[in-house]
Write a protein that holds these residues in place. Structure first.
Motif, mmCIF file in Angstrom:
data_model
loop_
_atom_site.group_PDB
_atom_site.id
_atom_site.type_symbol
_atom_site.label_atom_id
_atom_site.label_comp_id
_atom_site.label_asym_id
_atom_site.label_seq_id
_atom_site.Cartn_x
_atom_site.Cartn_y
_atom_site.Cartn_z
ATOM 1 N N LEU A 17 -35.510 8.181 3.456
ATOM 2 C CA LEU A 17 -35.786 7.248 2.368
ATOM 3 C C LEU A 17 -34.836 7.477 1.197
ATOM 4 N N TYR A 18 -34.543 8.727 0.911
ATOM 5 C CA TYR A 18 -33.623 9.016 -0.195
ATOM 6 C C TYR A 18 -32.210 8.559 0.139
ATOM 7 N N LEU A 19 -31.769 8.764 1.368
ATOM 8 C CA LEU A 19 -30.402 8.380 1.732
ATOM 9 C C LEU A 19 -30.205 6.874 1.807
ATOM 10 N N THR A 20 -31.276 6.094 1.932
ATOM 11 C CA THR A 20 -31.134 4.646 1.934
ATOM 12 C C THR A 20 -31.153 4.060 0.522
ATOM 13 N N SER A 21 -31.459 4.875 -0.473
ATOM 14 C CA SER A 21 -31.476 4.401 -1.854
ATOM 15 C C SER A 21 -30.050 4.248 -2.377
ATOM 16 N N ARG A 22 -29.839 3.274 -3.230
ATOM 17 C CA ARG A 22 -28.494 3.094 -3.795
ATOM 18 C C ARG A 22 -28.179 4.147 -4.843
ATOM 19 N N HIS A 23 -29.174 4.898 -5.288
ATOM 20 C CA HIS A 23 -28.964 5.933 -6.295
ATOM 21 C C HIS A 23 -28.827 7.327 -5.694
ATOM 22 N N GLN A 24 -28.708 7.425 -4.390
ATOM 23 C CA GLN A 24 -28.603 8.740 -3.754
ATOM 24 C C GLN A 24 -27.266 9.381 -4.102
ATOM 25 N N GLN A 25 -27.217 10.707 -4.046
ATOM 26 C CA GLN A 25 -26.049 11.461 -4.483
ATOM 27 C C GLN A 25 -25.358 12.244 -3.371
ATOM 28 N N PHE A 26 -25.803 12.125 -2.128
ATOM 29 C CA PHE A 26 -25.230 12.931 -1.056
ATOM 30 C C PHE A 26 -24.025 12.275 -0.394
ATOM 31 N N GLN A 27 -24.008 10.964 -0.279
ATOM 32 C CA GLN A 27 -22.945 10.259 0.425
ATOM 33 C C GLN A 27 -22.294 9.238 -0.494
ATOM 34 N N THR A 69 -43.941 15.603 -3.215
ATOM 35 C CA THR A 69 -43.115 16.771 -3.503
ATOM 36 C C THR A 69 -41.724 16.627 -2.900
ATOM 37 N N CYS A 70 -41.648 16.195 -1.660
ATOM 38 C CA CYS A 70 -40.335 16.021 -1.016
ATOM 39 C C CYS A 70 -39.518 14.938 -1.705
ATOM 40 N N LEU A 71 -40.151 13.816 -2.046
ATOM 41 C CA LEU A 71 -39.421 12.742 -2.714
ATOM 42 C C LEU A 71 -38.993 13.136 -4.126
ATOM 43 N N THR A 72 -39.725 14.026 -4.767
ATOM 44 C CA THR A 72 -39.345 14.497 -6.094
ATOM 45 C C THR A 72 -38.196 15.495 -6.018
ATOM 46 N N LEU A 73 -38.195 16.332 -5.001
ATOM 47 C CA LEU A 73 -37.176 17.376 -4.903
ATOM 48 C C LEU A 73 -35.843 16.900 -4.317
ATOM 49 N N MET A 74 -35.806 15.735 -3.688
ATOM 50 C CA MET A 74 -34.546 15.245 -3.110
ATOM 51 C C MET A 74 -33.452 15.024 -4.162
ATOM 52 N N PRO A 75 -33.727 14.343 -5.283
ATOM 53 C CA PRO A 75 -32.660 14.199 -6.284
ATOM 54 C C PRO A 75 -32.238 15.525 -6.907
ATOM 55 N N ILE A 76 -33.176 16.438 -7.060
ATOM 56 C CA ILE A 76 -32.832 17.751 -7.613
ATOM 57 C C ILE A 76 -31.952 18.518 -6.638
ATOM 58 N N ALA A 77 -32.268 18.437 -5.364
ATOM 59 C CA ALA A 77 -31.427 19.093 -4.351
ATOM 60 C C ALA A 77 -30.046 18.458 -4.298
ATOM 61 N N ALA A 78 -29.958 17.170 -4.532
ATOM 62 C CA ALA A 78 -28.651 16.496 -4.526
ATOM 63 C C ALA A 78 -27.794 16.954 -5.698
ATOM 64 N N ILE A 79 -28.414 17.162 -6.841
ATOM 65 C CA ILE A 79 -27.653 17.613 -8.001
ATOM 66 C C ILE A 79 -27.156 19.041 -7.810
ATOM 67 N N LEU A 80 -27.984 19.891 -7.216
ATOM 68 C CA LEU A 80 -27.628 21.295 -7.042
ATOM 69 C C LEU A 80 -26.780 21.560 -5.807
ATOM 70 N N SER A 81 -26.583 20.565 -4.969
ATOM 71 C CA SER A 81 -25.873 20.755 -3.715
ATOM 72 C C SER A 81 -24.365 20.909 -3.946
ATOM 73 N N PRO A 82 -23.740 21.879 -3.276
ATOM 74 C CA PRO A 82 -22.286 22.006 -3.400
ATOM 75 C C PRO A 82 -21.532 20.925 -2.619
ATOM 76 N N TRP A 83 -22.204 20.203 -1.718
ATOM 77 C CA TRP A 83 -21.564 19.169 -0.900
ATOM 78 C C TRP A 83 -21.702 17.784 -1.517
ATOM 79 N N ARG A 84 -22.138 17.726 -2.738
ATOM 80 C CA ARG A 84 -22.372 16.457 -3.406
ATOM 81 C C ARG A 84 -21.040 15.719 -3.580
ATOM 82 N N LYS A 85 -21.081 14.398 -3.520
ATOM 83 C CA LYS A 85 -19.863 13.624 -3.702
ATOM 84 C C LYS A 85 -19.357 13.777 -5.129
ATOM 85 N N ALA A 86 -18.062 13.783 -5.284
ATOM 86 C CA ALA A 86 -17.471 13.942 -6.615
ATOM 87 C C ALA A 86 -17.447 12.598 -7.329
ATOM 88 N N LYS A 87 -17.720 12.624 -8.613
ATOM 89 C CA LYS A 87 -17.686 11.376 -9.406
ATOM 90 C C LYS A 87 -16.405 11.290 -10.172
#
Length: 87
Positions: A17-27, A69-87
């Motif tokens: 669900l998080y990866l299908t959002s347009r606001h996701q930060q992983f891809q 809990t999982c839906l709340t922690l997904m954006p936090i994990a995306a911010i802290l992830s070293p594999w996050r896409k560069a802006k």
């Protein structure tokens, strides 16, 4: 046994669900919308697994709690992830 399986399925469903959002930060691009339906189906399967191991009200509470809990922690994990896409 069913509770661990339910938590794992909830985690994968929330991740989809998080990866299908347009606001996701992983891809760079979000996943297609057909994967959102798969995420909802996984969350429904997780509720069925919780219901197998618990009664009605505790199963609903555990399902809602783990999903929130999982839906709340997904954006936090995306911010802290070293594999996050560069802006």
């Amino acid at each position: 046994m069913f509770q661990i399986l339910a938590f794992t399925i909830t985690l994968f469903g929330a991740y989809l669900l998080y990866l299908t959002s347009r606001h996701q930060q992983f891809q760079a691009q979000p996943l297609k919308q057909r994967y959102r339906l798969l995420g909802y189906l996984l969350l429904a399967a997780a509720f069925c697994c919780f219901y197998q191991s618990l009664d009605g009200a505790p199963a609903l509470f555990m399902w809602l709690f783990t999903t929130a809990t999982c839906l709340t922690l997904m954006p936090i994990a995306a911010i802290l992830s070293p594999w996050r896409k560069a802006k």
